[in-house]
Scaffold this motif. Sequence first.
Motif, PDB file in Angstrom:
ATOM      1  N   THR A  42     -11.538  -1.091  -9.939  1.00  0.00           N
ATOM      2  CA  THR A  42     -10.809  -0.069 -10.686  1.00  0.00           C
ATOM      3  C   THR A  42      -9.330  -0.420 -10.692  1.00  0.00           C
ATOM      4  O   THR A  42      -8.886  -1.331  -9.985  1.00  0.00           O
ATOM      5  CB  THR A  42     -11.004   1.311 -10.040  1.00  0.00           C
ATOM      6  N   LEU A  43      -8.557   0.301 -11.473  1.00  0.00           N
ATOM      7  CA  LEU A  43      -7.125   0.038 -11.560  1.00  0.00           C
ATOM      8  C   LEU A  43      -6.457   0.253 -10.212  1.00  0.00           C
ATOM      9  O   LEU A  43      -5.617  -0.554  -9.792  1.00  0.00           O
ATOM     10  CB  LEU A  43      -6.498   0.945 -12.628  1.00  0.00           C
ATOM     11  N   ALA A  44      -6.854   1.299  -9.492  1.00  0.00           N
ATOM     12  CA  ALA A  44      -6.266   1.562  -8.171  1.00  0.00           C
ATOM     13  C   ALA A  44      -6.589   0.434  -7.199  1.00  0.00           C
ATOM     14  O   ALA A  44      -5.738   0.017  -6.404  1.00  0.00           O
ATOM     15  CB  ALA A  44      -6.767   2.893  -7.625  1.00  0.00           C
ATOM     16  N   GLU A  45      -7.816  -0.079  -7.248  1.00  0.00           N
ATOM     17  CA  GLU A  45      -8.187  -1.192  -6.366  1.00  0.00           C
ATOM     18  C   GLU A  45      -7.430  -2.457  -6.719  1.00  0.00           C
ATOM     19  O   GLU A  45      -6.997  -3.205  -5.827  1.00  0.00           O
ATOM     20  CB  GLU A  45      -9.692  -1.445  -6.451  1.00  0.00           C
ATOM     21  N   ALA A  46      -7.231  -2.699  -8.003  1.00  0.00           N
ATOM     22  CA  ALA A  46      -6.504  -3.902  -8.429  1.00  0.00           C
ATOM     23  C   ALA A  46      -5.049  -3.829  -7.985  1.00  0.00           C
ATOM     24  O   ALA A  46      -4.480  -4.815  -7.506  1.00  0.00           O
ATOM     25  CB  ALA A  46      -6.603  -4.060  -9.941  1.00  0.00           C
ATOM     26  N   VAL A  47      -4.424  -2.658  -8.128  1.00  0.00           N
ATOM     27  CA  VAL A  47      -3.031  -2.503  -7.713  1.00  0.00           C
ATOM     28  C   VAL A  47      -2.928  -2.588  -6.199  1.00  0.00           C
ATOM     29  O   VAL A  47      -2.012  -3.221  -5.666  1.00  0.00           O
ATOM     30  CB  VAL A  47      -2.460  -1.167  -8.241  1.00  0.00           C
ATOM     31  N   SER A  48      -3.858  -1.987  -5.485  1.00  0.00           N
ATOM     32  CA  SER A  48      -3.834  -2.038  -4.016  1.00  0.00           C
ATOM     33  C   SER A  48      -3.971  -3.464  -3.509  1.00  0.00           C
ATOM     34  O   SER A  48      -3.373  -3.828  -2.496  1.00  0.00           O
ATOM     35  CB  SER A  48      -4.967  -1.199  -3.434  1.00  0.00           C
ATOM     36  N   ALA A  49      -4.736  -4.278  -4.212  1.00  0.00           N
ATOM     37  CA  ALA A  49      -4.932  -5.663  -3.776  1.00  0.00           C
ATOM     38  C   ALA A  49      -3.658  -6.477  -3.925  1.00  0.00           C
ATOM     39  O   ALA A  49      -3.438  -7.442  -3.190  1.00  0.00           O
ATOM     40  CB  ALA A  49      -6.065  -6.294  -4.573  1.00  0.00           C
ATOM     41  N   THR A  50      -2.781  -6.105  -4.867  1.00  0.00           N
ATOM     42  CA  THR A  50      -1.557  -6.882  -5.072  1.00  0.00           C
ATOM     43  C   THR A  50      -0.449  -6.480  -4.111  1.00  0.00           C
ATOM     44  O   THR A  50       0.502  -7.229  -3.922  1.00  0.00           O
ATOM     45  CB  THR A  50      -1.036  -6.696  -6.513  1.00  0.00           C
ATOM     46  N   LEU A  51      -0.548  -5.308  -3.491  1.00  0.00           N
ATOM     47  CA  LEU A  51       0.495  -4.849  -2.577  1.00  0.00           C
ATOM     48  C   LEU A  51       0.309  -5.460  -1.191  1.00  0.00           C
ATOM     49  O   LEU A  51      -0.812  -5.569  -0.700  1.00  0.00           O
ATOM     50  CB  LEU A  51       0.455  -3.319  -2.456  1.00  0.00           C
ATOM     51  N   PRO A  52       1.408  -5.874  -0.566  1.00  0.00           N
ATOM     52  CA  PRO A  52       1.279  -6.391   0.800  1.00  0.00           C
ATOM     53  C   PRO A  52       0.958  -5.238   1.761  1.00  0.00           C
ATOM     54  O   PRO A  52       1.456  -4.128   1.607  1.00  0.00           O
ATOM     55  CB  PRO A  52       2.659  -6.976   1.092  1.00  0.00           C
ATOM     56  N   SER A  53       0.126  -5.513   2.718  1.00  0.00           N
ATOM     57  CA  SER A  53      -0.228  -4.475   3.686  1.00  0.00           C
ATOM     58  C   SER A  53      -0.306  -5.070   5.079  1.00  0.00           C
ATOM     59  O   SER A  53      -0.658  -6.232   5.257  1.00  0.00           O
ATOM     60  CB  SER A  53      -1.559  -3.827   3.325  1.00  0.00           C
ATOM     61  N   SER A  54       0.023  -4.244   6.056  1.00  0.00           N
ATOM     62  CA  SER A  54      -0.087  -4.673   7.448  1.00  0.00           C
ATOM     63  C   SER A  54      -1.368  -4.073   8.023  1.00  0.00           C
ATOM     64  O   SER A  54      -1.919  -3.129   7.465  1.00  0.00           O
ATOM     65  CB  SER A  54       1.142  -4.222   8.240  1.00  0.00           C
ATOM     66  N   PRO A  55      -1.853  -4.597   9.130  1.00  0.00           N
ATOM     67  CA  PRO A  55      -3.124  -4.116   9.679  1.00  0.00           C
ATOM     68  C   PRO A  55      -3.121  -2.626  10.049  1.00  0.00           C
ATOM     69  O   PRO A  55      -4.152  -1.978  10.059  1.00  0.00           O
ATOM     70  CB  PRO A  55      -3.343  -4.975  10.919  1.00  0.00           C
ATOM     71  N   ASN A  56      -1.962  -2.046  10.389  1.00  0.00           N
ATOM     72  CA  ASN A  56      -1.907  -0.645  10.817  1.00  0.00           C
ATOM     73  C   ASN A  56      -1.764   0.334   9.656  1.00  0.00           C
ATOM     74  O   ASN A  56      -1.845   1.535   9.869  1.00  0.00           O
ATOM     75  CB  ASN A  56      -0.747  -0.440  11.792  1.00  0.00           C
ATOM     76  N   ASP A  57      -1.511  -0.150   8.460  1.00  0.00           N
ATOM     77  CA  ASP A  57      -1.306   0.738   7.310  1.00  0.00           C
ATOM     78  C   ASP A  57      -2.633   1.286   6.793  1.00  0.00           C
ATOM     79  O   ASP A  57      -3.681   0.657   6.916  1.00  0.00           O
ATOM     80  CB  ASP A  57      -0.623  -0.010   6.161  1.00  0.00           C
ATOM     81  N   LEU A  58      -2.537   2.472   6.211  1.00  0.00           N
ATOM     82  CA  LEU A  58      -3.690   3.046   5.520  1.00  0.00           C
ATOM     83  C   LEU A  58      -3.869   2.336   4.180  1.00  0.00           C
ATOM     84  O   LEU A  58      -2.898   1.835   3.610  1.00  0.00           O
ATOM     85  CB  LEU A  58      -3.457   4.536   5.244  1.00  0.00           C
ATOM     86  N   PRO A  59      -5.071   2.290   3.637  1.00  0.00           N
ATOM     87  CA  PRO A  59      -5.237   1.765   2.283  1.00  0.00           C
ATOM     88  C   PRO A  59      -4.420   2.600   1.297  1.00  0.00           C
ATOM     89  O   PRO A  59      -4.169   3.791   1.525  1.00  0.00           O
ATOM     90  CB  PRO A  59      -6.733   1.911   2.005  1.00  0.00           C
ATOM     91  N   ALA A  60      -3.971   1.982   0.221  1.00  0.00           N
ATOM     92  CA  ALA A  60      -3.061   2.633  -0.722  1.00  0.00           C
ATOM     93  C   ALA A  60      -3.587   3.973  -1.246  1.00  0.00           C
ATOM     94  O   ALA A  60      -2.826   4.942  -1.290  1.00  0.00           O
ATOM     95  CB  ALA A  60      -2.742   1.686  -1.866  1.00  0.00           C
ATOM     96  N   PRO A  61      -4.871   4.089  -1.643  1.00  0.00           N
ATOM     97  CA  PRO A  61      -5.311   5.406  -2.126  1.00  0.00           C
ATOM     98  C   PRO A  61      -5.212   6.499  -1.069  1.00  0.00           C
ATOM     99  O   PRO A  61      -4.813   7.617  -1.357  1.00  0.00           O
ATOM    100  CB  PRO A  61      -6.768   5.174  -2.539  1.00  0.00           C
ATOM    101  N   LEU A  62      -5.537   6.156   0.194  1.00  0.00           N
ATOM    102  CA  LEU A  62      -5.455   7.154   1.266  1.00  0.00           C
ATOM    103  C   LEU A  62      -4.013   7.492   1.591  1.00  0.00           C
ATOM    104  O   LEU A  62      -3.679   8.653   1.854  1.00  0.00           O
ATOM    105  CB  LEU A  62      -6.171   6.661   2.520  1.00  0.00           C
ATOM    106  N   ALA A  63      -3.142   6.488   1.551  1.00  0.00           N
ATOM    107  CA  ALA A  63      -1.727   6.750   1.811  1.00  0.00           C
ATOM    108  C   ALA A  63      -1.157   7.643   0.718  1.00  0.00           C
ATOM    109  O   ALA A  63      -0.377   8.564   1.000  1.00  0.00           O
ATOM    110  CB  ALA A  63      -0.952   5.434   1.879  1.00  0.00           C
ATOM    111  N   GLY A  64      -1.522   7.391  -0.508  1.00  0.00           N
ATOM    112  CA  GLY A  64      -1.057   8.240  -1.612  1.00  0.00           C
ATOM    113  C   GLY A  64      -1.550   9.661  -1.459  1.00  0.00           C
ATOM    114  O   GLY A  64      -0.821  10.626  -1.718  1.00  0.00           O
ATOM    115  N   TYR A  65      -2.786   9.823  -1.020  1.00  0.00           N
ATOM    116  CA  TYR A  65      -3.348  11.161  -0.808  1.00  0.00           C
ATOM    117  C   TYR A  65      -2.597  11.873   0.322  1.00  0.00           C
ATOM    118  O   TYR A  65      -2.250  13.044   0.216  1.00  0.00           O
ATOM    119  CB  TYR A  65      -4.840  11.048  -0.490  1.00  0.00           C
ATOM    120  N   LYS A  66      -2.323  11.127   1.397  1.00  0.00           N
ATOM    121  CA  LYS A  66      -1.597  11.701   2.531  1.00  0.00           C
ATOM    122  C   LYS A  66      -0.194  12.120   2.098  1.00  0.00           C
ATOM    123  O   LYS A  66       0.278  13.202   2.441  1.00  0.00           O
ATOM    124  CB  LYS A  66      -1.527  10.671   3.656  1.00  0.00           C
ATOM    125  N   ASN A  67       0.481  11.274   1.301  1.00  0.00           N
ATOM    126  CA  ASN A  67       1.823  11.605   0.816  1.00  0.00           C
ATOM    127  C   ASN A  67       1.789  12.804  -0.121  1.00  0.00           C
ATOM    128  O   ASN A  67       2.691  13.642  -0.088  1.00  0.00           O
ATOM    129  CB  ASN A  67       2.444  10.409   0.099  1.00  0.00           C
TER     130      ASN A  67
END
Length: 93
Positions: free
Chosen positions: A57-82
């Motif tokens: 999906t578009l959200a998965e494609a965008v999340s894959a391009t963003l750098p992430s560290s092992p302790n971070d939440l996945p982008a959709p969950l972080a967006g929901y939390k925010n």
Amino acid sequence: MQQTPVEVPDTDAILGGMRRTLHRRRQQRTLLASAVCLLLATLPLTMSMGDSQSTPTLAEAVSATLPSSPNDLPAPLAGYKNSIRNHQKTKVI
């Protein structure tokens, strides 16, 4: 030679037979149209279930391009939390 009278059905019998025939044909057409509609509605669902490869999906494609560290939440969950945090802040204000 003896003549036998020919029995001709009365008008009500002829019209009744025609009504039954037309009713039966109408039922057959309705049943056929319903079956075709049902087939056309379920065919795309069954064809998509057979696909083993799915496109992200578009959200998965965008999340894959963003750098992430092992302790971070996945982008959709972080967006929901925010969004929950922002909603709570606006509620307080």
